[in-house]
Scaffold this motif. Structure first.
Motif, PDB file in Angstrom:
ATOM      1  N   VAL A  54     -10.648 175.383 -42.530  1.00  0.00           N
ATOM      2  CA  VAL A  54      -9.245 175.784 -42.571  1.00  0.00           C
ATOM      3  C   VAL A  54      -8.696 175.586 -41.160  1.00  0.00           C
ATOM      4  CG1 VAL A  54      -7.605 177.645 -42.974  1.00  0.00           C
ATOM      5  CG2 VAL A  54      -9.650 177.441 -44.417  1.00  0.00           C
ATOM      6  N   TYR A  55      -7.606 174.872 -41.064  1.00  0.00           N
ATOM      7  CA  TYR A  55      -6.989 174.572 -39.770  1.00  0.00           C
ATOM      8  C   TYR A  55      -5.785 175.482 -39.553  1.00  0.00           C
ATOM      9  CZ  TYR A  55      -9.936 170.506 -39.071  1.00  0.00           C
ATOM     10  OH  TYR A  55     -11.021 169.685 -38.851  1.00  0.00           O
ATOM     11  N   TYR A  56      -5.761 176.095 -38.375  1.00  0.00           N
ATOM     12  CA  TYR A  56      -4.711 177.042 -38.028  1.00  0.00           C
ATOM     13  C   TYR A  56      -3.913 176.542 -36.836  1.00  0.00           C
ATOM     14  CZ  TYR A  56      -7.397 180.335 -40.877  1.00  0.00           C
ATOM     15  OH  TYR A  56      -8.073 180.958 -41.902  1.00  0.00           O
ATOM     16  N   CYS A  57      -2.617 176.727 -36.926  1.00  0.00           N
ATOM     17  CA  CYS A  57      -1.721 176.466 -35.817  1.00  0.00           C
ATOM     18  C   CYS A  57      -1.525 177.776 -35.054  1.00  0.00           C
ATOM     19  CB  CYS A  57      -0.387 175.973 -36.372  1.00  0.00           C
ATOM     20  SG  CYS A  57       0.906 175.700 -35.170  1.00  0.00           S
ATOM     21  N   ALA A  58      -1.442 177.690 -33.734  1.00  0.00           N
ATOM     22  CA  ALA A  58      -1.259 178.883 -32.914  1.00  0.00           C
ATOM     23  C   ALA A  58      -0.247 178.604 -31.813  1.00  0.00           C
ATOM     24  CB  ALA A  58      -2.591 179.307 -32.298  1.00  0.00           C
ATOM     25  N   ALA A  59       0.459 179.667 -31.397  1.00  0.00           N
ATOM     26  CA  ALA A  59       1.473 179.534 -30.354  1.00  0.00           C
ATOM     27  C   ALA A  59       1.324 180.640 -29.322  1.00  0.00           C
ATOM     28  CB  ALA A  59       2.875 179.588 -30.968  1.00  0.00           C
ATOM     29  N   ASP A  60       1.571 180.286 -28.070  1.00  0.00           N
ATOM     30  CA  ASP A  60       1.454 181.233 -26.965  1.00  0.00           C
ATOM     31  C   ASP A  60       2.808 181.371 -26.288  1.00  0.00           C
ATOM     32  OD1 ASP A  60      -0.612 181.352 -23.935  1.00  0.00           O
ATOM     33  OD2 ASP A  60       0.952 182.673 -24.707  1.00  0.00           O
ATOM     34  N   LYS A  61       3.405 182.557 -26.361  1.00  0.00           N
ATOM     35  CA  LYS A  61       4.739 182.766 -25.807  1.00  0.00           C
ATOM     36  C   LYS A  61       4.752 182.762 -24.289  1.00  0.00           C
ATOM     37  CE  LYS A  61       4.463 187.806 -26.209  1.00  0.00           C
ATOM     38  NZ  LYS A  61       5.028 188.997 -26.860  1.00  0.00           N
ATOM     39  N   SER A  62       3.579 182.914 -23.672  1.00  0.00           N
ATOM     40  CA  SER A  62       3.531 182.840 -22.215  1.00  0.00           C
ATOM     41  C   SER A  62       3.409 181.413 -21.731  1.00  0.00           C
ATOM     42  CB  SER A  62       2.355 183.663 -21.682  1.00  0.00           C
ATOM     43  OG  SER A  62       1.135 183.030 -22.008  1.00  0.00           O
ATOM     44  N   ALA A  63       3.323 180.473 -22.671  1.00  0.00           N
ATOM     45  CA  ALA A  63       3.299 179.042 -22.375  1.00  0.00           C
ATOM     46  C   ALA A  63       2.006 178.593 -21.705  1.00  0.00           C
ATOM     47  CB  ALA A  63       4.482 178.625 -21.521  1.00  0.00           C
ATOM     48  N   LYS A  64       0.973 179.420 -21.783  1.00  0.00           N
ATOM     49  CA  LYS A  64      -0.317 179.012 -21.240  1.00  0.00           C
ATOM     50  C   LYS A  64      -1.029 178.107 -22.232  1.00  0.00           C
ATOM     51  CE  LYS A  64      -1.142 183.279 -18.644  1.00  0.00           C
ATOM     52  NZ  LYS A  64      -2.028 184.465 -18.524  1.00  0.00           N
ATOM     53  N   VAL A  65      -1.581 177.052 -21.749  1.00  0.00           N
ATOM     54  CA  VAL A  65      -2.375 176.177 -22.598  1.00  0.00           C
ATOM     55  C   VAL A  65      -3.835 176.545 -22.385  1.00  0.00           C
ATOM     56  CG1 VAL A  65      -2.958 173.816 -23.180  1.00  0.00           C
ATOM     57  CG2 VAL A  65      -0.656 174.355 -22.367  1.00  0.00           C
ATOM     58  N   THR A  66      -4.482 176.977 -23.430  1.00  0.00           N
ATOM     59  CA  THR A  66      -5.839 177.473 -23.312  1.00  0.00           C
ATOM     60  C   THR A  66      -6.606 177.197 -24.587  1.00  0.00           C
ATOM     61  OG1 THR A  66      -7.172 179.463 -23.068  1.00  0.00           O
ATOM     62  CG2 THR A  66      -4.993 179.740 -24.022  1.00  0.00           C
ATOM     63  N   ALA A  67      -7.912 177.179 -24.459  1.00  0.00           N
ATOM     64  CA  ALA A  67      -8.780 176.987 -25.621  1.00  0.00           C
ATOM     65  C   ALA A  67      -9.231 178.312 -26.222  1.00  0.00           C
ATOM     66  CB  ALA A  67      -9.991 176.154 -25.230  1.00  0.00           C
ATOM     67  N   PHE A  68      -8.787 179.424 -25.639  1.00  0.00           N
ATOM     68  CA  PHE A  68      -9.220 180.731 -26.088  1.00  0.00           C
ATOM     69  C   PHE A  68      -8.243 181.303 -27.104  1.00  0.00           C
ATOM     70  CE2 PHE A  68     -12.677 180.849 -23.270  1.00  0.00           C
ATOM     71  CZ  PHE A  68     -12.260 180.320 -22.055  1.00  0.00           C
ATOM     72  N   GLY A  69      -8.711 181.521 -28.304  1.00  0.00           N
ATOM     73  CA  GLY A  69      -7.843 181.966 -29.374  1.00  0.00           C
ATOM     74  C   GLY A  69      -7.181 183.308 -29.114  1.00  0.00           C
ATOM     75  N   TYR A  70      -7.882 184.209 -28.412  1.00  0.00           N
ATOM     76  CA  TYR A  70      -7.325 185.549 -28.201  1.00  0.00           C
ATOM     77  C   TYR A  70      -6.081 185.526 -27.335  1.00  0.00           C
ATOM     78  CZ  TYR A  70      -9.567 185.515 -23.573  1.00  0.00           C
ATOM     79  OH  TYR A  70      -9.944 185.205 -22.296  1.00  0.00           O
ATOM     80  N   GLN A  71      -5.833 184.427 -26.635  1.00  0.00           N
ATOM     81  CA  GLN A  71      -4.654 184.352 -25.778  1.00  0.00           C
ATOM     82  C   GLN A  71      -3.408 183.879 -26.519  1.00  0.00           C
ATOM     83  OE1 GLN A  71      -5.784 182.069 -22.295  1.00  0.00           O
ATOM     84  NE2 GLN A  71      -6.618 183.905 -21.325  1.00  0.00           N
ATOM     85  N   TYR A  72      -3.570 183.521 -27.776  1.00  0.00           N
ATOM     86  CA  TYR A  72      -2.409 183.067 -28.539  1.00  0.00           C
ATOM     87  C   TYR A  72      -1.797 184.247 -29.291  1.00  0.00           C
ATOM     88  CZ  TYR A  72      -3.418 178.315 -27.277  1.00  0.00           C
ATOM     89  OH  TYR A  72      -3.604 177.161 -26.554  1.00  0.00           O
ATOM     90  N   ASP A  73      -0.467 184.260 -29.326  1.00  0.00           N
ATOM     91  CA  ASP A  73       0.264 185.397 -29.871  1.00  0.00           C
ATOM     92  C   ASP A  73       0.597 185.259 -31.344  1.00  0.00           C
ATOM     93  OD1 ASP A  73       1.703 184.830 -26.845  1.00  0.00           O
ATOM     94  OD2 ASP A  73       0.817 186.815 -27.238  1.00  0.00           O
TER      95      ASP A  73
END
Length: 124
Positions: A93-112
């Motif tokens: 299952v493929y998930y899209c994620a977005a980070d409002k702080s605009a950080k590009v990271t590979a860590f899922g917990y940083q996405y909002d």
């Protein structure tokens, strides 16, 4: 609040291609760093690819480098994942994620924000 809706998943034979889309609403996507993650049955969620605000910088997991391409169209508030040369081990299952702080990271917990996911199945 941001809503993310993925589409484009499906069943494909090994060696085939799919293009996933992620439409964002509630906030302009040009203010969000975006990424794709995936989760296969019985496995932990893993990073696939990420893209910066402008689209000028992209990052990939080693397992998909050279086969997948992430891109974005901020005018359409949409992020894409072009998947070529698909393998059975890409099934997830493929998930899209977005980070409002605009950080590009590979860590899922940083996405909002997260989408509901779209199933990709690659048959051998």
């Amino acid at each position: 609040q941001v809503q993310l809706v993925e589409s484009g998943g499906g069943l494909v034979q090994a060696g085939g291609s799919l293009r996933l889309s992620c439409a964002a609403s509630g906030r302009s996507s040009r203010t969000l760093a975006m990424a794709w993650f995936r989760q296969a049955p019985g496995k932990e969620r893993e990073f696939v690819a990420a893209i910066s605000l402008s689209g000028g910088s992209t990052y990939y997991a080693d397992s998909v480098k050279g086969r997948f391409t992430i891109s974005r169209d901020n005018a359409k508030n949409t992020v894409y994942l072009q998947m070529n040369s698909l393998k059975p081990e890409d099934t997830a299952v493929y998930y899209c994620a977005a980070d409002k702080s605009a950080k590009v990271t590979a860590f899922g917990y940083q996405y909002d924000y997260w989408g509901q996911g779209t199933q990709v199945t690659v048959s051998s």
